[in-house]
Design an enzyme around this catalytic site. Structure first.
Site, PDB file in Angstrom:
ATOM      1  N   GLY A   8       0.692  -1.188  -0.028  1.00 21.95           N
ATOM      2  CA  GLY A   8      -0.089   0.138   0.127  1.00 21.95           C
ATOM      3  C   GLY A   8       1.089   1.168   0.063  1.00 21.95           C
ATOM      4  CG  ASN A 104      -1.458   4.009  11.465  1.00 21.84           C
ATOM      5  OD1 ASN A 104      -0.235   4.891  11.858  1.00 21.84           O
ATOM      6  ND2 ASN A 104      -2.003   4.625  10.379  1.00 21.84           N
ATOM      7  CB  ALA A 130       2.489   7.963   1.205  1.00 20.28           C
ATOM      8  CE  LYS A 181       2.646   7.996  13.485  1.00 18.86           C
ATOM      9  NZ  LYS A 181       1.439   7.647  12.993  1.00 18.86           N
ATOM     10  CG  ASN A 185      -1.869   7.948  14.401  1.00 24.69           C
ATOM     11  OD1 ASN A 185      -1.045   7.390  14.708  1.00 24.69           O
ATOM     12  ND2 ASN A 185      -2.004   8.876  13.549  1.00 24.69           N
ATOM     13  CG  ASN A 189      -5.699   8.889  12.201  1.00 21.77           C
ATOM     14  OD1 ASN A 189      -4.923  10.091  12.465  1.00 21.77           O
ATOM     15  ND2 ASN A 189      -5.048   7.748  11.652  1.00 21.77           N
ATOM     16  CB  SER A 252      -3.744   6.677   7.475  1.00 25.39           C
ATOM     17  OG  SER A 252      -3.866   6.480   8.933  1.00 25.39           O
ATOM     18  CD  GLU A 264      -4.420   1.171   9.818  1.00 28.08           C
ATOM     19  OE1 GLU A 264      -3.627   0.009  10.146  1.00 28.08           O
ATOM     20  OE2 GLU A 264      -4.224   2.352   9.433  1.00 28.08           O
TER      21      GLU A 264
END
Ligand code: KPL
Length: 304
Positions: A8, A104, A130, A181, A185, A189, A252, A264
């Protein structure tokens, strides 16, 4: 020689980084059908950036290849696919192989490391972004920093891999890096996915931003209760800075939503709530967000 499983956005990005560093790279695709699609795409990856378009050829194989033997593996799957991907490749890994987990979420990396004692398992945490909406095409967003550290006993005694790549460094406490992290997130997210906002727009949407400050406060309470270090400034401040520095990015989880992939959430907000359960803390805003994103996920067709 490095193999990459999970081609991915992140897998494609690291394939290029490794090649630029002079490493030999082989992509492991799911099956013969994926290999055929890769051949049809010219057996390489198309990278798009402000500098223009670049095509980079790669060697590829598939999990169907019974002769596959792997001694350095980068696992770049979604968090919910990590254990299954490892199980699918584990009998092709030589004893003592380096396994770098670049995904993640929190908890799933440790879970894998506990069942992979014969390998050197490392976790990586990155701020690189990305975007990929089309297979084997990648839009490069700003490059960030990546930290790596050992998760399995064998790795603790070994040299950390990938430190030859630019902006990669070793962390002597990767567990804390992953925790910090996931805390960031969990602030960004789910809300960007729910309200369909870029990271920058999250800062100026008053409803979403108010909810983000509640999410951050709850995680601060949890961190204090469990004595798990966050940052030397408030979590909300750190999450706000990340949003400002990546303002044009879609998180993401928002990318997953627009591309009709499962989120996720279980390994991000779900992991936070799992820890809260052990501390007997109620985190109402995080709980509500978990339910809201689960409801969105449940509208996906099976197999997505
Ligand atoms: O890591 C990220 C993600 O999108 O998963 C953030 C930090 C939110 C940057 O987009």
């Amino acid at each position: 020689m490095w193999h990459i499983l999970g081609v991915g956005a992140i897998g494609m990005r690291w394939a290029r980084k490794l090649k630029l560093a002079g490493e030999s790279v082989t992509l492991i695709l799911r099956d013969e059908q994926k290999l055929k699609e890769f051949a049809e795409a010219g057996s390489g990856i198309r990278y798009l950036s402000h500098l223009g378009e670049e095509f980079v050829p790669f060697r590829a194989t598939s999990l169907d290849d019974s002769t596959l033997s792997v001694d350095n593996l980068l696992l770049c799957t979604k968090s919910y696919s990590l254990i299954g991907a490892y199980q699918a490749v584990s009998d092709r890994l030589v004893d003592g192989a380096n396994l770098v987990l670049l995904c993640n979420g929190y908890g799933v990396q440790q879970q894998l490391a506990n069942s992979a004692a014969r390998h050197k398992v490392w976790a990586a945490s990155t701020t690189s972004g990305a975007n990929s909406a089309v297979p084997f095409h990648l839009t490069l967003a700003g490059d960030g920093r990546t930290e790596l550290g050992p998760l399995s006993q064998l790795a603790v005694q070994a040299d950390c891999p990938l430190l030859n790549l630019p902006r990669h460094s070793s962390s002597d406490d990767i567990e804390t890096t992953l925790w910090q992290k996931v805390a960031v997130n969990a602030c960004i997210n789910p809300l960007t996915a729910l309200y369909q906002l870029t990271n920058g727009e999250l800062m100026s949407d008053s409803i979403a931003f108010t909810r983000m400050s509640r999410v951050a406060d709850e995680i601060e309470r949890l961190a204090k209760q469990l004595d798990k270090p966050l940052f030397n400034q408030p979590l909300l401040r750190v999450a706000t800075e990340v949003c400002e520095n990546t303002s044009a990015n879609r998180s993401s989880m928002l990318q997953d939503r627009v591309n009709h992939r499962p989120s996720e959430i279980e390994w991000i907000t779900g992991a936070i709530l799992g820890l809260a359960g052990t501390a007997q803390l109620q985190l109402n805003e995080n709980r509500l967000l978990l339910e809201e994103i689960r409801a969105l996920d449940s509208t996906l067709l099976p197999n997505n």
